[in-house]
Design a protein around this motif. Structure first.
Motif, PDB file in Angstrom:
ATOM      1  N   GLY A  95       0.811  -1.231   0.011  1.00 16.77           N
ATOM      2  CA  GLY A  95      -0.074  -0.294  -0.040  1.00 16.77           C
ATOM      3  C   GLY A  95       0.670   1.261   0.056  1.00 16.77           C
ATOM      4  N   SER A  96       0.340   2.548   0.371  1.00 15.74           N
ATOM      5  CA  SER A  96       0.982   3.690   0.235  1.00 15.74           C
ATOM      6  C   SER A  96       1.744   3.906   1.632  1.00 15.74           C
ATOM      7  CB  SER A  96       0.037   4.866   0.001  1.00 15.74           C
ATOM      8  OG  SER A  96      -0.763   4.698  -1.219  1.00 15.74           O
ATOM      9  N   PHE A  97       2.600   4.707   1.299  1.00 15.61           N
ATOM     10  CA  PHE A  97       3.564   5.071   2.567  1.00 15.61           C
ATOM     11  C   PHE A  97       4.575   6.370   2.260  1.00 15.61           C
ATOM     12  CE2 PHE A  97       6.101   2.241  -0.185  1.00 15.61           C
ATOM     13  CZ  PHE A  97       7.110   2.894  -0.274  1.00 15.61           C
ATOM     14  N   LEU A 147       6.193  17.123  12.996  1.00 14.13           N
ATOM     15  CA  LEU A 147       6.028  16.633  11.442  1.00 14.13           C
ATOM     16  C   LEU A 147       5.599  14.988  11.762  1.00 14.13           C
ATOM     17  CD1 LEU A 147       6.573  16.689   8.460  1.00 14.13           C
ATOM     18  CD2 LEU A 147       8.938  16.211   8.797  1.00 14.13           C
ATOM     19  N   ARG A 148       6.176  14.576  12.659  1.00 11.27           N
ATOM     20  CA  ARG A 148       5.813  13.170  12.883  1.00 11.27           C
ATOM     21  C   ARG A 148       4.320  13.253  13.385  1.00 11.27           C
ATOM     22  NH1 ARG A 148       9.321  12.478  17.005  1.00 11.27           N
ATOM     23  NH2 ARG A 148       7.981  13.021  18.511  1.00 11.27           N
ATOM     24  N   ARG A 149       3.630  13.919  14.134  1.00 11.50           N
ATOM     25  CA  ARG A 149       2.366  14.015  14.610  1.00 11.50           C
ATOM     26  C   ARG A 149       1.577  14.353  13.428  1.00 11.50           C
ATOM     27  NH1 ARG A 149       4.236  17.106  18.819  1.00 11.50           N
ATOM     28  NH2 ARG A 149       3.535  19.061  17.582  1.00 11.50           N
ATOM     29  N   GLU A 157      -1.594   4.463   8.657  1.00 13.11           N
ATOM     30  CA  GLU A 157      -1.122   3.230   7.996  1.00 13.11           C
ATOM     31  C   GLU A 157       0.115   3.671   7.209  1.00 13.11           C
ATOM     32  OE1 GLU A 157      -4.757   3.007   6.917  1.00 13.11           O
ATOM     33  OE2 GLU A 157      -5.438   2.147   8.855  1.00 13.11           O
ATOM     34  N   TRP A 158      -0.235   4.533   6.492  1.00 16.45           N
ATOM     35  CA  TRP A 158       1.183   5.236   5.543  1.00 16.45           C
ATOM     36  C   TRP A 158       2.231   5.251   6.637  1.00 16.45           C
ATOM     37  CZ3 TRP A 158      -0.881   9.633   2.289  1.00 16.45           C
ATOM     38  CH2 TRP A 158      -1.794   9.316   1.302  1.00 16.45           C
ATOM     39  N   TRP A 159       2.185   5.925   7.693  1.00 12.24           N
ATOM     40  CA  TRP A 159       3.310   5.936   8.531  1.00 12.24           C
ATOM     41  C   TRP A 159       3.761   4.632   9.005  1.00 12.24           C
ATOM     42  CZ3 TRP A 159       6.889   9.362  10.572  1.00 12.24           C
ATOM     43  CH2 TRP A 159       7.322   9.041  11.874  1.00 12.24           C
ATOM     44  N   LEU A 170      13.009  11.234  12.820  1.00 14.35           N
ATOM     45  CA  LEU A 170      11.759  12.020  13.323  1.00 14.35           C
ATOM     46  C   LEU A 170      11.702  11.454  14.955  1.00 14.35           C
ATOM     47  CD1 LEU A 170       9.038  12.352  10.618  1.00 14.35           C
ATOM     48  CD2 LEU A 170      10.904  14.007  11.266  1.00 14.35           C
ATOM     49  N   ALA A 171      12.597  10.497  15.339  1.00  8.78           N
ATOM     50  CA  ALA A 171      12.588  10.255  16.761  1.00  8.78           C
ATOM     51  C   ALA A 171      13.031  11.149  17.743  1.00  8.78           C
ATOM     52  CB  ALA A 171      13.538   8.828  16.877  1.00  8.78           C
TER      53      ALA A 171
END
Length: 171
Positions: A95-97, A147-149, A157-159, A170-171
């Motif tokens: 799927g998309s990501f 940005l992560r949020r 699901e993309w994330w 982004l951690a």
């Protein structure tokens, strides 16, 4: 002898090459092979808030409107740091990501209506995102969290399917 025969006829204007924005539809005409921008979106990060602003594709985001930009940073001594992050969406059998993301800095002084950015750098960073690279290390912790949020809330699901490199940066 006809005097008009010696007069030069105006030459027709040549068709100028331009960047063609091509959708995902099959395209084989003039400009074929142009960059497909349909899978990249600009995210603005301003004051710890991240939001999608498609106006940034043409330098007309909410923060850029009415701002006179200079390539000289010293012309914007009171500018606040604002980021444009070019985010490319990819797709595979799962799927998309989020397949690429690259951040570009700007300084914006809303009150003075002045700003700083390097247009060539913005174009190069968009290209890096389109080439599925992640260049986010320049973002501060607050900006990375914003940005992560946004990426998670936009489509978790993309994330979840995105490369670990994105999540690590982004951690």
């Amino acid at each position: 002898m006809d005097t008009n025969a010696n007069e030069q006829q105006p030459k027709p204007e040549k068709k100028k090459l331009a960047l063609n924005v091509v959708s995902s539809k099959e395209h084989k005409g003039f400009g074929a092979g142009a960059i497909d921008l349909s899978q990249v979106s600009p995210v603005i990060i301003d004051g710890g808030e991240a939001y999608i602003d498609v106006g940034a594709m043409h330098a007309k985001s909410k923060v850029e409107k009415g701002i006179k930009f200079s390539p000289e940073k010293e012309n914007v001594p009171n500018g606040r740091q604002v980021w444009i992050v070019w985010v490319a969406v990819d797709r595979d059998e799962r799927g998309s990501f989020y397949g690429g993301a690259s951040a570009c800095e700007m300084l914006i002084d809303t009150e003075a209506r002045r700003g700083w950015k390097l247009l060539a750098e913005h174009v190069n960073r968009m290209d890096r995102a389109l080439k599925r690279k992640f260049l986010l290390e320049e973002l501060g912790d607050e900006d990375k969290a914003a940005l992560r949020r946004l990426l998670q809330s936009h489509n978790y699901e993309w994330w979840d399917r995105s490369p670990e490199e994105l999540k690590d940066q982004l951690a």
